[in-house]
Design an enzyme around this catalytic site. Structure first.
Site, PDB file in Angstrom:
ATOM      1  N   LYS A 309     -54.628   7.678  -4.348  1.00 16.03           N
ATOM      2  CA  LYS A 309     -56.047   8.428  -5.096  1.00 16.03           C
ATOM      3  C   LYS A 309     -56.925   8.642  -3.629  1.00 16.03           C
ATOM      4  CE  LYS A 309     -55.672   8.896  -9.513  1.00 16.03           C
ATOM      5  NZ  LYS A 309     -55.728   8.636 -10.863  1.00 16.03           N
ATOM      6  N   ASP A 350     -61.095  12.048 -13.237  1.00 19.25           N
ATOM      7  CA  ASP A 350     -60.449  11.249 -14.448  1.00 19.25           C
ATOM      8  C   ASP A 350     -61.676  10.627 -15.439  1.00 19.25           C
ATOM      9  OD1 ASP A 350     -57.619  11.152 -14.209  1.00 19.25           O
ATOM     10  OD2 ASP A 350     -57.691   9.803 -12.375  1.00 19.25           O
TER      11      ASP A 350
HETATM   12  P1  NAP Z   1     -52.970  -0.806 -13.993  1.00 19.50           P
HETATM   13  O1  NAP Z   1     -53.800  -0.692 -13.073  1.00 19.50           O
HETATM   14  O2  NAP Z   1     -50.881  -1.027 -13.960  1.00 19.50           O
HETATM   15  O3  NAP Z   1     -53.664  -1.163 -15.290  1.00 19.50           O
HETATM   16  C1  NAP Z   1     -53.232  -2.085 -16.207  1.00 19.50           C
HETATM   17  C2  NAP Z   1     -54.158  -2.963 -17.197  1.00 19.50           C
HETATM   18  O4  NAP Z   1     -54.025  -2.913 -18.505  1.00 19.50           O
HETATM   19  C3  NAP Z   1     -54.315  -4.046 -15.475  1.00 19.50           C
HETATM   20  O5  NAP Z   1     -55.794  -4.605 -16.598  1.00 19.50           O
HETATM   21  C4  NAP Z   1     -53.549  -5.359 -16.420  1.00 19.50           C
HETATM   22  O6  NAP Z   1     -54.133  -6.335 -17.133  1.00 19.50           O
HETATM   23  C5  NAP Z   1     -53.473  -4.506 -18.072  1.00 19.50           C
HETATM   24  N1  NAP Z   1     -51.749  -5.056 -18.790  1.00 19.50           N
HETATM   25  C6  NAP Z   1     -51.491  -4.557 -18.240  1.00 19.50           C
HETATM   26  N2  NAP Z   1     -50.127  -5.024 -18.820  1.00 19.50           N
HETATM   27  C7  NAP Z   1     -50.292  -5.878 -20.101  1.00 19.50           C
HETATM   28  C8  NAP Z   1     -49.958  -6.816 -20.879  1.00 19.50           C
HETATM   29  N3  NAP Z   1     -48.834  -6.668 -21.383  1.00 19.50           N
HETATM   30  N4  NAP Z   1     -51.474  -7.682 -21.504  1.00 19.50           N
HETATM   31  C9  NAP Z   1     -52.210  -7.331 -21.232  1.00 19.50           C
HETATM   32  N5  NAP Z   1     -52.829  -6.950 -20.643  1.00 19.50           N
HETATM   33  C10 NAP Z   1     -51.620  -5.892 -19.850  1.00 19.50           C
HETATM   34  O7  NAP Z   1     -52.505   0.693 -14.627  1.00 19.50           O
HETATM   35  P2  NAP Z   1     -53.704   2.082 -14.684  1.00 19.50           P
HETATM   36  O8  NAP Z   1     -53.396   2.896 -13.468  1.00 19.50           O
HETATM   37  O9  NAP Z   1     -55.015   1.532 -14.711  1.00 19.50           O
HETATM   38  O10 NAP Z   1     -53.390   2.838 -15.961  1.00 19.50           O
HETATM   39  C11 NAP Z   1     -53.454   1.987 -17.030  1.00 19.50           C
HETATM   40  C12 NAP Z   1     -52.921   3.448 -18.421  1.00 19.50           C
HETATM   41  O11 NAP Z   1     -54.085   3.617 -17.856  1.00 19.50           O
HETATM   42  C13 NAP Z   1     -51.432   4.120 -17.924  1.00 19.50           C
HETATM   43  O12 NAP Z   1     -50.632   3.260 -18.568  1.00 19.50           O
HETATM   44  C14 NAP Z   1     -51.667   5.063 -18.337  1.00 19.50           C
HETATM   45  O13 NAP Z   1     -51.516   5.160 -19.175  1.00 19.50           O
HETATM   46  C15 NAP Z   1     -53.552   5.530 -19.126  1.00 19.50           C
HETATM   47  N6  NAP Z   1     -54.060   6.460 -17.811  1.00 19.50           N
HETATM   48  C16 NAP Z   1     -54.562   7.825 -18.717  1.00 19.50           C
HETATM   49  C17 NAP Z   1     -54.815   8.689 -18.524  1.00 19.50           C
HETATM   50  C18 NAP Z   1     -54.885   9.762 -19.014  1.00 19.50           C
HETATM   51  O14 NAP Z   1     -55.591  11.122 -18.256  1.00 19.50           O
HETATM   52  N7  NAP Z   1     -55.056  10.670 -20.193  1.00 19.50           N
HETATM   53  C19 NAP Z   1     -55.519   8.907 -17.020  1.00 19.50           C
HETATM   54  C20 NAP Z   1     -55.037   7.506 -15.865  1.00 19.50           C
HETATM   55  C21 NAP Z   1     -54.109   6.879 -17.084  1.00 19.50           C
HETATM   56  P3  NAP Z   1     -54.489  -7.352 -15.767  1.00 19.50           P
HETATM   57  O15 NAP Z   1     -55.329  -7.473 -14.515  1.00 19.50           O
HETATM   58  O16 NAP Z   1     -54.590  -8.703 -16.429  1.00 19.50           O
HETATM   59  O17 NAP Z   1     -52.762  -7.186 -15.075  1.00 19.50           O
END
Ligand code: NAP
Length: 529
Positions: A309, A350
């Site tokens: 991205k 997005d």
């Molecule tokens: P990412 O960059 O890895 O960020 C994950 C976030 O979740 C961080 O803020 C992390 O907190 C938090 N987190 C992870 N595990 C945790 C836990 N056990 N307890 C508390 N906080 C936790 O991931 P991302 O790319 O943003 O994606 C996140 C989710 O968005 C994906 O799983 C996906 O399902 C969804 N998504 C959906 C779409 C769609 O089109 N529907 C598109 C994109 C993403 P810390 O900062 O403390 O580590």
């Protein structure tokens, strides 16, 4: 017209004949019987040709060319001769260039079985001369092609090599376009799918597909069902526009299923392929430049996912293209559009997908978001796009995150507030958006709410919207408790559908068939558990 050819590994006569019937049902035009290990009863090969439900190619590939035949050449020749003994003849017999070159005896004998341009005969069997490289593009590829084309008995030139990148496909297309004899040029492996699907666009003699996922005869071969239904083989032609999803890995993306179904529904002459590109920027730049630079490919753009991205923004900037201002501020783009005039545009659908999903849930327009209180849970990539989108339209956003410093950094950039995740239970908002992976398959009972999901935010209740960006499962634990508390709930599938819809409209100028997108997504998610 390019023939769709089902590759069948023959181990048993009746089984192979049944497979040919199945291939015909699935829409194949031809079958290739690979008789590498079916050489003990040559008469059975004659029968195979007579009773095949489809016209056939007979191939007995030796181990030294990547096949399974490990006997002597005399026996192999005898079996191939038997293929041509019946009333019905094979359409083609495939022989390796190397075998053809090194044995005058073989050339003379095979000349009695196949059509010889210098000697009118009563056979329609043509000779395919072939060369395969399972390691990569052979350095003497062009010399080999010339030698095959120059061989008097050769009716079809076939080359196949393992692609090292998506760029290899472009050479395959170029070889097909320059053909002096009917040509098959295929790339093997995960990078080679385009050469197999787009063989028809470029006018190859044939392409191969397997009947089932388990029975392909070369790495990277799609199934007949994939090539016919997913990639819409029947509607491909020289003008078909090409799109794809760029990522690494990208094999499990649901975007090809959605966009191809959308093209079918909207009557768009387009095809959408998975486009794996290794993570480094140099790979991205070299590959995407080469695809854009091939006019005959009609490459119209791509969805861009992890880890590219940021690379997309950098690339479009370097190429002097246009970048959506919010994508620039988010620092990531997920959509590339190659416009008709060749100029490039990168944007982020997005955030638009999330905004539209929530606005529909609230039954308001984006402009009416001003002053609404939005709680975003998480501070990663998804949260970043969501926070940027909602603050852009004047919503009051608070970011709740496990690591408070990360929440603060994100909030600071977009004029939002930051709080620790533990304080979510005291939160009163109009909209709650989960941007963490907590609750995603297989950990489906987990919830991002504090106290292992026990402490509901104060504001949960009627009139409030709870949106979970997770789409697998569609109904997460968070959405279940929110619905029980009287909130309106929106699953992550809505964001996925709408970000894809925005891409579709940008590329095609047509309204996206969102209901088709939803159906395809639901089917895929229920099939993947
Ligand atoms: P990412 O960059 O890895 O960020 C994950 C976030 O979740 C961080 O803020 C992390 O907190 C938090 N987190 C992870 N595990 C945790 C836990 N056990 N307890 C508390 N906080 C936790 O991931 P991302 O790319 O943003 O994606 C996140 C989710 O968005 C994906 O799983 C996906 O399902 C969804 N998504 C959906 C779409 C769609 O089109 N529907 C598109 C994109 C993403 P810390 O900062 O403390 O580590």
């Amino acid at each position: 017209m390019t023939k769709l050819t089902a590759a069948i590994t023959v181990t048993d006569l009746e089984q192979a004949l049944a497979a040919a019937v199945r291939a015909a049902e699935l829409g194949a035009d031809l079958v290739e019987f690979r008789i590498d290990t079916f050489t003990d009863e040559p008469e059975a090969v004659t029968e195979l040709v007579q009773r095949s439900a489809l016209p056939c190619i007979i191939t007995c590939r030796p181990t030294w060319e990547g096949g399974a035949y490990d006997g002597d050449e005399q026996t192999r020749l005898s079996v191939l001769e038997h293929a041509g003994l019946g009333v019905r003849k094979p359409v083609y017999i495939d022989l390796e260039l190397l075998a053809y070159q090194r044995s005058a005896n073989l050339r003379q004998k095979i000349g009695l079985v196949v059509d010889d341009p210098g000697r009118p005969r009563e056979t329609d069997t043509g000779l395919i001369l072939s060369s395969h490289d399972f390691g990569g593009r052979p350095s003497d590829l062009l010399r080999k092609i010339k030698e095959m084309a120059d061989a008097s008995l050769c009716r079809v030139v076939k080359v196949a090599w393992r692609a090292r990148s998506l760029r290899d496909n472009l050479e395959a297309f170029e070889l097909i376009r320059q053909q002096v004899k009917p040509m098959v040029a295929l790339c093997m492996g995960e990078y080679g799918l385009a050469s197999r699907v787009l063989a028809k666009k470029f006018g190859a003699l044939l392409t191969f597909a397997s009947i089932d996922e388990s029975d392909g005869t070369a790495p990277g071969q799609p199934t007949l069902s994939e090539i016919k239904n997913l990639y819409r083989w029947d509607s491909l032609d020289a003008e078909t526009r090409v799109f794809g999803v760029i990522g690494f890995p990208v094999g499990h993306s649901m975007s090809p299923a959605i966009h191809n179904a959308g093209f079918g529904e909207a009557g768009v002459n387009g095809v959408y392929l998975p486009m794996p590109i290794p993570p480094e920027y140099e790979h991205f730049k070299a590959t995407v430049s080469s695809w854009i630079g091939e006019p005959a490919l009609h490459f119209g753009g791509a969805s861009v996912t992890i880890p590219h991205k940021e690379n997309l923004l950098r690339f479009v900037k370097e190429q002097g293209g246009e970048i959506e201002s919010l994508a620039e501020r988010i620092g990531a783009a997920n959509t590339l559009h190659v416009r008709e005039d060749g100029s490039l545009y990168a944007c982020n659908t997005d955030y638009a997908g999330a905004l539209d999903a929530v606005c529909d849930g609230l039954k308001i327009k984006r402009d009416e978001l001003a002053g609404r209180r939005v709680a975003v849970i998480g501070a990663g990539g998804a949260a970043r796009a969501v926070v940027a989108g909602f603050t852009e339209y004047g919503a009051g956003v608070t970011v709740y995150n496990r690591t408070v410093g990360r929440a603060e950094a994100l909030a600071g950039q977009f004029g939002a507030e930051a709080k620790p995740l533990a304080e979510l239970s005291g939160c009163e908002a109009d909209v709650y958006i989960n941007c963490t992976p907590i609750g995603m398959h297989p950990d489906v009972d987990a919830s991002p709410l504090p106290g292992a999901g026990e402490e509901l935010p104060k504001g949960f209740g009627p009139g409030v919207v709870v949106f979970d960006t997770i789409y697998n499962p569609v109904q997460t634990a968070l959405l279940r408790v929110a619905a029980d508390a009287g909130c309106a709930t929106i699953p992550g599938t809505e964001m996925f559908v709408r970000q894809a819809a925005a891409q579709f409209t940008m590329w095609t100028g047509e309204e996206a068939p969102c209901e088709v997108f939803r159906d395809v997504l639901t089917k895929h998610l229920s099939a993947s558990g």
